[in-house]
Design a protein around this motif. Sequence first.
Motif, PDB file in Angstrom:
ATOM      1  N   LYS A 118      32.572  32.288  36.511  1.00  0.00           N
ATOM      2  CA  LYS A 118      33.624  31.698  35.691  1.00  0.00           C
ATOM      3  C   LYS A 118      34.020  30.307  36.186  1.00  0.00           C
ATOM      4  N   ALA A 119      34.491  29.481  35.209  1.00  0.00           N
ATOM      5  CA  ALA A 119      35.068  28.178  35.530  1.00  0.00           C
ATOM      6  C   ALA A 119      36.510  28.377  35.976  1.00  0.00           C
ATOM      7  N   ALA A 120      37.140  27.291  36.418  1.00  0.00           N
ATOM      8  CA  ALA A 120      38.519  27.378  36.899  1.00  0.00           C
ATOM      9  C   ALA A 120      39.471  27.842  35.804  1.00  0.00           C
ATOM     10  N   ASP A 121      39.175  27.522  34.552  1.00  0.00           N
ATOM     11  CA  ASP A 121      40.053  27.926  33.448  1.00  0.00           C
ATOM     12  C   ASP A 121      39.741  29.323  32.922  1.00  0.00           C
ATOM     13  N   GLY A 122      38.827  30.049  33.570  1.00  0.00           N
ATOM     14  CA  GLY A 122      38.524  31.418  33.177  1.00  0.00           C
ATOM     15  C   GLY A 122      37.351  31.565  32.240  1.00  0.00           C
ATOM     16  N   ARG A 123      36.774  30.476  31.755  1.00  0.00           N
ATOM     17  CA  ARG A 123      35.616  30.556  30.866  1.00  0.00           C
ATOM     18  C   ARG A 123      34.406  31.110  31.626  1.00  0.00           C
TER      19      ARG A 123
END
Length: 470
Positions: A118-123
Amino acid sequence: MPAKKPPAALTTLASSQDDLLERQGQLIEELQTLVNHVPYGLMVLEPGGVVRHLNAEAARQLRLPRHLAQGRTLGSLLDFDTMVEQVFLTGEGYTDRERVISTPRFQLHVLDTAVPVKAADGRVLSVVNTFREISGVHRLAGRLAGSQARHTFDTMIGQSPALRATIAAARKAAAGQANVLLSGESGTGKEVLAQAIHNASARRDGPFIAVNCAALPRDLIESELFGHAPGAFTGAQREGRPGKFEAASGGTIFLDEVSELPLDVQAKLLRVLQEREVVRLGSTRAVRVDARVVTASNRDLHAMVARKEFREDLYYRCHVIALALPPLRERPADVALLATHFLARYGAALGKPVHELPAAVLAALLQHPWPGNVRELENAMERLVNLSEGGTLDAAALGLMPTAASLPAAAESAPAGVRSLREAEREAIAQALRAHRFNVTRTAQALGIAKPTLYAKLRLHGIALERPLA
């Protein structure tokens, strides 16, 4: 004019960059080697289910050409639905989900794991998917659980003609795939022979799963043998569980005391032997199994068939090759060989300096009829070594129970109105059998003795197991 040399700082920087590139190249090569040689399938997927990478094992299991798979979606490559794409939608991965995949091209039974990156924004940027063929998992679990076959034909002790004839026939049986039925009294070494057959067969590298049918709880027999689906019954594992037959796939399953299986389970066992597939309790999906079946019984299965206590069709399915192990009382020449072997084993294990059998001990061993066979002899020798002091072996420490043949004649008679212990024991066993409708397991429990002991006493007292049909 001579060319100017680059400043020392630039030379050092270029050298450092070269070293960094070399280390990065080495790291990439190491990672690729690792990914391509792990013993399970591995895929890395991008959003939309696009295959960024799959290793050689994943390509083999999924029957995919690697050079054509990368950059394409799973949906365009496979003719079945996977659960991996859902991870991109939910953001939730999963671990070791059991999956049975059946397509016109192949059947695959795996444990499946998907981990989102996951990316930092949750994606979800990508999903790492790994899957292992469950047959390999079962082989590993069998080794760790101690379900391995240790005995071979060369480790079987005895020179009696009857035993050597059985071993010679078993060697021939091991070369094939036919079902084998082992008969013999309790303690004669039926599981030892089953292990030897497995180790001499082409399945020697597969699992060896031993099941004592008499020890399985009545309400769990089917689940233990054939597995169960998720939530199949109260207390069932939430994710379901494979049974012993699935665990033995690729190897051998040994069903000891097969005579104790209820008739309804016998019918399901017959189907497994005929179709080579199991249906888990609570499921309708058939799972292919490839296990050689070795069964054993210390009861007369043919007589049980006549009494409608054992299915005739199952009997003939198990009875493709029949091998009989002789009781120890018919192998008197092997008593000394076995006793010496057990003496050395337990002497070494307990650190006691005992090396040979005294004449008195050997005489006591040869006079005993051994109703418990090799198992009883081993227990007697272990007890003898444990109770020995200073390397001295006392025949009294063997703890051998007197039998009818060894009792003095006076013991057979008693004052009027007083029964002998032998008569009292016989009547107690007969009453218990009738009270429990000739169920051996429950009778032994009621009498507070082990089933092999009960069978030995039945033979001693000449009590027949004529069970009622209803």
